[in-house]
Design a protein around this motif. Structure first.
Motif, PDB file in Angstrom:
ATOM      1  N   GLY A 200      -3.446   1.323 -33.211  1.00 51.01           N
ATOM      2  CA  GLY A 200      -2.697   2.236 -32.363  1.00 51.01           C
ATOM      3  C   GLY A 200      -3.427   2.560 -31.075  1.00 51.01           C
ATOM      4  N   LEU A 201      -4.607   1.962 -30.886  1.00 55.37           N
ATOM      5  CA  LEU A 201      -5.404   2.228 -29.688  1.00 55.37           C
ATOM      6  C   LEU A 201      -5.234   1.095 -28.680  1.00 55.37           C
ATOM      7  CD1 LEU A 201      -8.752   3.499 -31.266  1.00 55.37           C
ATOM      8  CD2 LEU A 201      -6.807   4.848 -30.437  1.00 55.37           C
ATOM      9  N   PRO A 202      -4.729   1.391 -27.505  1.00 51.34           N
ATOM     10  CA  PRO A 202      -4.535   0.339 -26.497  1.00 51.34           C
ATOM     11  C   PRO A 202      -5.809  -0.438 -26.193  1.00 51.34           C
ATOM     12  CG  PRO A 202      -3.419   2.349 -25.809  1.00 51.34           C
ATOM     13  CD  PRO A 202      -4.232   2.695 -27.028  1.00 51.34           C
ATOM     14  N   GLU A 203      -6.959   0.252 -26.191  1.00 51.24           N
ATOM     15  CA  GLU A 203      -8.212  -0.411 -25.830  1.00 51.24           C
ATOM     16  C   GLU A 203      -8.691  -1.376 -26.917  1.00 51.24           C
ATOM     17  OE1 GLU A 203      -9.344   3.802 -27.305  1.00 51.24           O
ATOM     18  OE2 GLU A 203      -7.741   2.835 -26.149  1.00 51.24           O
ATOM     19  N   GLU A 204      -8.103  -1.318 -28.104  1.00 53.97           N
ATOM     20  CA  GLU A 204      -8.506  -2.210 -29.186  1.00 53.97           C
ATOM     21  C   GLU A 204      -7.650  -3.474 -29.280  1.00 53.97           C
ATOM     22  OE1 GLU A 204     -10.656   0.375 -32.732  1.00 53.97           O
ATOM     23  OE2 GLU A 204      -8.623  -0.415 -33.023  1.00 53.97           O
ATOM     24  N   ARG A 205      -6.549  -3.533 -28.559  1.00 53.40           N
ATOM     25  CA  ARG A 205      -5.629  -4.659 -28.736  1.00 53.40           C
ATOM     26  C   ARG A 205      -6.304  -6.001 -28.482  1.00 53.40           C
ATOM     27  NH1 ARG A 205      -1.495  -1.312 -25.706  1.00 53.40           N
ATOM     28  NH2 ARG A 205      -0.156  -0.385 -27.309  1.00 53.40           N
ATOM     29  N   GLY A 206      -7.091  -6.072 -27.415  1.00 50.51           N
ATOM     30  CA  GLY A 206      -7.756  -7.327 -27.081  1.00 50.51           C
ATOM     31  C   GLY A 206      -8.721  -7.764 -28.168  1.00 50.51           C
ATOM     32  N   MET A 207      -9.443  -6.800 -28.754  1.00 45.52           N
ATOM     33  CA  MET A 207     -10.413  -7.112 -29.805  1.00 45.52           C
ATOM     34  C   MET A 207      -9.712  -7.541 -31.090  1.00 45.52           C
ATOM     35  SD  MET A 207     -13.663  -7.300 -30.206  1.00 45.52           S
ATOM     36  CE  MET A 207     -15.000  -7.211 -31.394  1.00 45.52           C
ATOM     37  N   VAL A 208      -8.667  -6.826 -31.482  1.00 38.73           N
ATOM     38  CA  VAL A 208      -7.912  -7.203 -32.676  1.00 38.73           C
ATOM     39  C   VAL A 208      -7.293  -8.581 -32.485  1.00 38.73           C
ATOM     40  CG1 VAL A 208      -5.910  -6.650 -34.115  1.00 38.73           C
ATOM     41  CG2 VAL A 208      -7.471  -4.825 -33.406  1.00 38.73           C
ATOM     42  N   ALA A 209      -6.771  -8.837 -31.285  1.00 38.32           N
ATOM     43  CA  ALA A 209      -6.219 -10.162 -30.997  1.00 38.32           C
ATOM     44  C   ALA A 209      -7.301 -11.226 -31.085  1.00 38.32           C
ATOM     45  CB  ALA A 209      -5.583 -10.178 -29.610  1.00 38.32           C
ATOM     46  N   GLY A 210      -8.527 -10.875 -30.660  1.00 35.86           N
ATOM     47  CA  GLY A 210      -9.639 -11.814 -30.752  1.00 35.86           C
ATOM     48  C   GLY A 210      -9.991 -12.147 -32.192  1.00 35.86           C
ATOM     49  N   VAL A 211     -10.027 -11.131 -33.059  1.00 35.26           N
ATOM     50  CA  VAL A 211     -10.318 -11.355 -34.479  1.00 35.26           C
ATOM     51  C   VAL A 211      -9.229 -12.214 -35.114  1.00 35.26           C
ATOM     52  CG1 VAL A 211     -10.518 -10.238 -36.728  1.00 35.26           C
ATOM     53  CG2 VAL A 211     -11.667  -9.245 -34.740  1.00 35.26           C
ATOM     54  N   MET A 212      -7.973 -11.865 -34.860  1.00 34.24           N
ATOM     55  CA  MET A 212      -6.865 -12.631 -35.435  1.00 34.24           C
ATOM     56  C   MET A 212      -6.877 -14.076 -34.932  1.00 34.24           C
ATOM     57  SD  MET A 212      -5.102 -10.837 -37.550  1.00 34.24           S
ATOM     58  CE  MET A 212      -4.950  -9.137 -38.080  1.00 34.24           C
ATOM     59  N   SER A 213      -7.218 -14.256 -33.685  1.00 31.87           N
ATOM     60  CA  SER A 213      -7.287 -15.610 -33.118  1.00 31.87           C
ATOM     61  C   SER A 213      -8.404 -16.404 -33.775  1.00 31.87           C
ATOM     62  CB  SER A 213      -7.506 -15.529 -31.606  1.00 31.87           C
ATOM     63  OG  SER A 213      -6.394 -14.897 -30.965  1.00 31.87           O
ATOM     64  N   ASN A 214      -9.563 -15.768 -34.007  1.00 30.90           N
ATOM     65  CA  ASN A 214     -10.671 -16.442 -34.695  1.00 30.90           C
ATOM     66  C   ASN A 214     -10.245 -16.900 -36.090  1.00 30.90           C
ATOM     67  OD1 ASN A 214     -12.354 -16.053 -32.524  1.00 30.90           O
ATOM     68  ND2 ASN A 214     -13.441 -14.301 -33.407  1.00 30.90           N
ATOM     69  N   ARG A 215      -9.527 -16.052 -36.789  1.00 27.57           N
ATOM     70  CA  ARG A 215      -9.072 -16.398 -38.138  1.00 27.57           C
ATOM     71  C   ARG A 215      -8.069 -17.554 -38.107  1.00 27.57           C
ATOM     72  NH1 ARG A 215      -8.578 -11.525 -42.383  1.00 27.57           N
ATOM     73  NH2 ARG A 215     -10.693 -10.728 -42.193  1.00 27.57           N
ATOM     74  N   LEU A 216      -7.154 -17.498 -37.149  1.00 25.94           N
ATOM     75  CA  LEU A 216      -6.158 -18.571 -37.046  1.00 25.94           C
ATOM     76  C   LEU A 216      -6.825 -19.921 -36.810  1.00 25.94           C
ATOM     77  CD1 LEU A 216      -3.112 -17.277 -34.936  1.00 25.94           C
ATOM     78  CD2 LEU A 216      -3.101 -18.061 -37.311  1.00 25.94           C
ATOM     79  N   ARG A 217      -7.815 -19.929 -35.965  1.00 28.44           N
ATOM     80  CA  ARG A 217      -8.452 -21.203 -35.587  1.00 28.44           C
ATOM     81  C   ARG A 217      -9.123 -21.897 -36.768  1.00 28.44           C
ATOM     82  NH1 ARG A 217     -10.220 -17.874 -31.068  1.00 28.44           N
ATOM     83  NH2 ARG A 217      -8.934 -18.345 -29.230  1.00 28.44           N
ATOM     84  N   ILE A 218      -9.598 -21.136 -37.752  1.00 25.18           N
ATOM     85  CA  ILE A 218     -10.291 -21.761 -38.884  1.00 25.18           C
ATOM     86  C   ILE A 218      -9.427 -21.779 -40.148  1.00 25.18           C
ATOM     87  CG2 ILE A 218     -12.542 -21.126 -37.955  1.00 25.18           C
ATOM     88  CD1 ILE A 218     -12.696 -18.952 -40.127  1.00 25.18           C
ATOM     89  N   GLY A 219      -8.164 -21.362 -40.024  1.00 21.83           N
ATOM     90  CA  GLY A 219      -7.269 -21.385 -41.176  1.00 21.83           C
ATOM     91  C   GLY A 219      -7.501 -20.276 -42.175  1.00 21.83           C
ATOM     92  N   MET A 220      -8.141 -19.205 -41.737  1.00 21.03           N
ATOM     93  CA  MET A 220      -8.432 -18.070 -42.606  1.00 21.03           C
ATOM     94  C   MET A 220      -7.213 -17.156 -42.679  1.00 21.03           C
ATOM     95  SD  MET A 220     -11.576 -15.408 -41.949  1.00 21.03           S
ATOM     96  CE  MET A 220     -11.896 -13.990 -42.990  1.00 21.03           C
ATOM     97  N   GLN A 221      -6.979 -16.557 -43.837  1.00 20.29           N
ATOM     98  CA  GLN A 221      -5.868 -15.620 -43.959  1.00 20.29           C
ATOM     99  C   GLN A 221      -6.025 -14.458 -42.974  1.00 20.29           C
ATOM    100  OE1 GLN A 221      -5.769 -14.408 -48.068  1.00 20.29           O
ATOM    101  NE2 GLN A 221      -4.491 -16.139 -48.696  1.00 20.29           N
TER     102      GLN A 221
END
Length: 321
Positions: A200-221
């Motif tokens: 819910g924090l605007p300043e965290e969106r980029g970081m959360v997107a970064g974590v999710m992107s890292n997981r997607l790239r390696i096939g992690m849930q």
């Protein structure tokens, strides 16, 4: 001679009276006492509108209003809508407002992360809108504040919201970073909808997107609770803890049980969440958990993450959460 003078005097009086009447009807002020809403329906003519103004005692004379419009008006057609008539307006101002379409604008706000089922509820709750509305596909509505006129159809307003999302996505996709982990606009909306729900924090969106992107790239849930809840409530609050059976349910939305992106968006993401997915923050983190302050603490390894989870559970116990 005296009789002639009387006739001339009477003629002058009559001319003055006629001039006064002409001025009051052709050029004179309206009789608006307070700010008054006035509605022109589709298909109404200037003549019918003039008589309606007179019936509501907003002008002195319908005939005078029409005469003034014929002699001194611009000739532009009047427009349908709801107008605000004010005490300082004269007949010329009223006609000009009708011709320029200076209608009252009303507003409805769709917050970032509002699911489609709640978008429909919000539109149905607007009493000045008309008609029914079909449930839009999740992720097809751009959260924003939209203006509308009294009597506008709900479906027409919803179509504008959907068109705004289509236009924004095309623009944002063209500006995407080469570091984005998504391969299409559709994938961007899906991942952005998860990011929208995960913080819910605007300043965290980029970081959360970064974590999710890292997981997607390696096939992690992706492991996002919001994707577990969505097929159960279609975006409404769950109102209870997630059951173990729900966490393990391998439905095509549940990223706790399947790898990769869910089958579709879980809400309507806003511009900032979409932008974060298309240009994620660079990070080596793969995990995050709530930190008790409304935000999250991020970690690179599972060991660090487990330690942070223990702290979060301790915080919940101490605060009776």
């Amino acid at each position: 001679m005296k009789r002639t003078g009387c006739l001339i005097a009477a003629g002058l009086v009559a001319m003055i009276a006629a001039g006064a009447f002409f001025a009051s009807t052709l050029l004179g002020a309206a009789s608006i006492k307070v700010e008054t809403p006035f509605v022109i329906e589709q298909g109404e003519t200037l003549t019918s509108v003039a008589h309606k103004l007179e019936e509501q005692r907003l002008i002195i004379s319908a005939d005078g209003f029409l005469l003034r419009a014929k002699l001194l008006g611009s000739g532009k057609p009047i427009q349908a809508g709801e107008f605000e008539l004010k005490p300082n307006m004269d007949q010329a101002d009223i006609l000009r407002a009708f011709q320029n379409g200076d209608v009252i604008r009303r507003y409805v706000t769709i917050p970032e992360g509002m699911p489609s089922v709640l978008v429909v509820e919000r539109l149905m709750a607007e009493e000045l809108l008309t008609g029914e509305v079909t449930l839009p596909e999740e992720g097809s509505v751009l959260p924003d504040t939209y203006d509308f006129e009294r009597g506008e159809s709900r479906q027409a307003l919803l179509d504008r919201m959907k068109a705004a999302m289509t236009a924004y996505l095309a623009q944002a996709w063209d500006k995407r970073s080469p570091d984005t982990a998504v391969g299409s606009i559709e994938e961007a909306v899906i991942l952005a909808s998860i990011v929208e729900k995960e913080t819910g924090l605007p300043e965290e969106r980029g970081m959360v997107a970064g974590v999710m992107s890292n997981r997607l790239r390696i096939g992690m849930q992706l492991g996002a609770d919001a994707t577990t809840i969505y097929p159960i409530t279609k975006g409404r609050p769950l109102g209870r803890e997630i059951r173990v059976s729900e966490l393990r349910d391998p439905n095509p939305y549940n990223t706790r049980a399947i790898a990769g992106l869910p089958i579709g968006p879980i809400t309507n993401p806003g511009r900032e969440a979409i932008a974060a997915v298309l240009d994620p923050e660079e990070t080596d983190a793969f995990y995050y958990v709530a930190d008790g302050s409304g935000g999250h603490v991020f970690s690179r390894t599972l060991e660090e993450h487990n330690a942070n989870v223990r702290k979060w559970r301790e915080f919940r116990r101490e605060n009776g959460i």
